[in-house]
Design a protein around this motif. Sequence first.
Motif, PDB file in Angstrom:
ATOM      1  N   ILE A  97       0.838  -1.205   0.000  1.00  0.00           N
ATOM      2  CA  ILE A  97       0.000   0.000   0.000  1.00  0.00           C
ATOM      3  C   ILE A  97       0.875   1.258   0.000  1.00  0.00           C
ATOM      4  CG2 ILE A  97      -1.625   1.368   1.388  1.00  0.00           C
ATOM      5  CD1 ILE A  97      -2.869  -1.359   2.234  1.00  0.00           C
ATOM      6  N   ILE A  98       1.909   1.249   0.849  1.00  0.00           N
ATOM      7  CA  ILE A  98       2.785   2.432   0.919  1.00  0.00           C
ATOM      8  C   ILE A  98       3.475   2.675  -0.424  1.00  0.00           C
ATOM      9  CG2 ILE A  98       4.849   3.422   1.992  1.00  0.00           C
ATOM     10  CD1 ILE A  98       4.024   1.927   4.566  1.00  0.00           C
ATOM     11  N   THR A  99       4.057   1.614  -0.996  1.00  0.00           N
ATOM     12  CA  THR A  99       4.773   1.816  -2.268  1.00  0.00           C
ATOM     13  C   THR A  99       3.805   2.183  -3.396  1.00  0.00           C
ATOM     14  OG1 THR A  99       4.828  -0.578  -2.408  1.00  0.00           O
ATOM     15  CG2 THR A  99       6.896   0.517  -1.949  1.00  0.00           C
ATOM     16  N   THR A 100       2.586   1.650  -3.344  1.00  0.00           N
ATOM     17  CA  THR A 100       1.616   2.011  -4.384  1.00  0.00           C
ATOM     18  C   THR A 100       1.313   3.504  -4.324  1.00  0.00           C
ATOM     19  OG1 THR A 100       0.639  -0.180  -4.238  1.00  0.00           O
ATOM     20  CG2 THR A 100      -0.650   1.507  -5.341  1.00  0.00           C
ATOM     21  N   ILE A 101       1.162   4.013  -3.099  1.00  0.00           N
ATOM     22  CA  ILE A 101       0.880   5.446  -2.965  1.00  0.00           C
ATOM     23  C   ILE A 101       2.036   6.266  -3.557  1.00  0.00           C
ATOM     24  CG2 ILE A 101       0.598   7.337  -1.303  1.00  0.00           C
ATOM     25  CD1 ILE A 101      -0.918   5.296   0.463  1.00  0.00           C
ATOM     26  N   VAL A 102       3.264   5.867  -3.229  1.00  0.00           N
ATOM     27  CA  VAL A 102       4.426   6.592  -3.767  1.00  0.00           C
ATOM     28  C   VAL A 102       4.466   6.472  -5.301  1.00  0.00           C
ATOM     29  CG1 VAL A 102       6.947   6.774  -3.770  1.00  0.00           C
ATOM     30  CG2 VAL A 102       5.744   6.245  -1.649  1.00  0.00           C
ATOM     31  N   ALA A 103       4.108   5.282  -5.810  1.00  0.00           N
ATOM     32  CA  ALA A 103       4.165   5.052  -7.252  1.00  0.00           C
ATOM     33  C   ALA A 103       3.173   5.927  -8.004  1.00  0.00           C
ATOM     34  CB  ALA A 103       3.920   3.574  -7.562  1.00  0.00           C
ATOM     35  N   VAL A 104       1.961   6.052  -7.483  1.00  0.00           N
ATOM     36  CA  VAL A 104       0.940   6.767  -8.250  1.00  0.00           C
ATOM     37  C   VAL A 104       0.841   8.241  -7.899  1.00  0.00           C
ATOM     38  CG1 VAL A 104      -0.491   4.745  -8.677  1.00  0.00           C
ATOM     39  CG2 VAL A 104      -0.944   6.158  -6.686  1.00  0.00           C
ATOM     40  N   PHE A 105       1.486   8.650  -6.800  1.00  0.00           N
ATOM     41  CA  PHE A 105       1.305  10.038  -6.376  1.00  0.00           C
ATOM     42  C   PHE A 105       1.603  11.075  -7.473  1.00  0.00           C
ATOM     43  CE2 PHE A 105       2.567  14.038  -4.421  1.00  0.00           C
ATOM     44  CZ  PHE A 105       1.390  14.347  -3.772  1.00  0.00           C
ATOM     45  N   PRO A 106       2.739  10.955  -8.178  1.00  0.00           N
ATOM     46  CA  PRO A 106       3.001  11.962  -9.214  1.00  0.00           C
ATOM     47  C   PRO A 106       1.902  12.039 -10.276  1.00  0.00           C
ATOM     48  CG  PRO A 106       4.989  10.762  -8.736  1.00  0.00           C
ATOM     49  CD  PRO A 106       3.883  10.054  -8.007  1.00  0.00           C
ATOM     50  N   LEU A 107       1.363  10.880 -10.655  1.00  0.00           N
ATOM     51  CA  LEU A 107       0.299  10.880 -11.663  1.00  0.00           C
ATOM     52  C   LEU A 107      -0.938  11.597 -11.121  1.00  0.00           C
ATOM     53  CD1 LEU A 107      -0.468   9.807 -14.488  1.00  0.00           C
ATOM     54  CD2 LEU A 107      -1.519   7.858 -13.356  1.00  0.00           C
ATOM     55  N   VAL A 108      -1.330  11.226  -9.898  1.00  0.00           N
ATOM     56  CA  VAL A 108      -2.489  11.850  -9.267  1.00  0.00           C
ATOM     57  C   VAL A 108      -2.261  13.351  -9.140  1.00  0.00           C
ATOM     58  CG1 VAL A 108      -3.813  11.975  -7.115  1.00  0.00           C
ATOM     59  CG2 VAL A 108      -3.055   9.758  -7.990  1.00  0.00           C
TER      60      VAL A 108
END
Lengths: 277, 294
Positions: free
Chosen positions: A18-29
Amino acid sequence: MKKKSTLLGDIISHVFLIITTIVAVFPLVWIFISSVKGKGELTSEPTRFWPKILTLDYFEHVINDLNFIVNIKNSLFISLITTVIAITISAMAAYGIVRFFPKLGSIMSKLLVTTYIFPPILLAIPYSIAMAKVGLTNTTSGLIIVYLSFSVPYAVWLLVGFFQTVPIEIEEAAKIDGANKFTIFFKIVLPLVAPGIVATAIYTFINAWNEFLYALILVNDTSKMTVAVALRSLNGAEILDWGDMMAASVLVVLPSVLFFCFIQNKITSGLSEGSVK
Amino acid sequence: MYYRQHNYTRWIFVLPALLVVSVLFIYPFLSSIFYSFTNKNLIMPNYSFVGFANYQAVLADPNFWMSFFNSLKWTVLSLVGQVLMGFFLALALNRVKRFKWLYKILLIIPWAFPTIVIAFSWQWILNGVYGYLPNMLVELGLMDIAPNFLSDRTWAFICLVFINIWFGAPMIMVNVLSALQTVPADQYEAAKIDGASAWQIFRYITLPHIKLVVGLLVVLRTIWVFNNFDIIYLITGGGPANATMTLPIYAYDMGWGSKLLGRSSAVTVLLFIFLLTICFIYFAIINRWEKESK
């Protein structure tokens, strides 16, 4: 005891994911949100997540006033033609390697890996000199030729993996019926590997769409630039503010991300099944 | 039988690709070597042979060596980060059942980012005045004033490596994951019955199966990261004060900034020789693994 430790492992795995997913998608969001936030909101409240006012002004500005459409068209055209040429050549080569050169094939695929060692910047110097000589600087055809350098080896490599999955018995049966090599290739083998071809084509397209260095070096006429270089040249110019940059980024990243999610399973099966074994 | 019959039509299949590869690699490669011995300039049409002068000038330039060590640092740190992150993500994904597909799709998104968008989005997030992250750090009380990461020598490097890990880990993850799926389930069962520990299972069953894929990935990523131009060029341009200058950027500046194409060629040839050496070492190791597993 055993059950407890697996449960703990599952919880740790989920938390980590969950943590890495948030970091992964944050720039896109974040570029999405920034591209629709009302004027002033971007700079006045930098940490505010949800926009107060929604606006499409930035998109309008980027598309209408900055001639961005021309650059999108250039990128589309270059990526598309590169893909068509690269896939045609590579599909034939991959099939040839698998069926007609089983021993030479391993040497050939090693040769393709060595092309990977060539630093793009090493090739860039002779490319730019040669393109100037033959008058292809600032042309789309010049870029397409150069783009074949990274798309063909990779496409062959991925496609070899897909062609290896075709059972030879089917081809032998067709041969007994009197079909020649080309009929077998186009009518029987190609339809069988169509999903692999599509995946490789999309991947080739995305790589051409995302390419930067050669486009930077070989094109300096704004009307011929690809989106990546056009954006770069706008960065730092007075007319472009962060909202515009984010709107332009959304336009460039969107096709890439959508296609990528669609094909990601296929690309990797090529690497792990085809090339390593 | 099938292979032997038509001996030359089979060449038609591979010839176009061979032609493209040789024209687009061998010709430029040879001409790079040639230019590296000349004083070829971006603006002037005439040039002459200068022997090893370019190589001498490059090797005597402290900026070259600084770029070289930056390149090493950039490659090693990025690669260790990418492989470890990719590896742990793959192991975690291989374990969970719920939401697996969702994690997988979301986690690979960075891989699809065009570099220009990587640059814009991270410059925006890290911006010292309006950026989300610096201002968030202030809001959370962790910092007094918003830090300007990309204009600080140490932070700029750390940020670039972080961004590169963010970008490259998904590729490792997806590949390791598909390699993990080739491990036969009955071997795990047998090991569990024999009472093997989690570490033993990993060491003696999982690792041998995925070693080759991981090895090859490391080779490819090393080359790719070492050669990478756009991420660094677009985010910091090699700055602040050359802190993030790597060899490809140095070569680019030499060629298109200082117009010295001959000297720039010498840099790229040295870069190539270095990568080739690294690859030989890697492939020697991988070949040994291959023999062991046979």
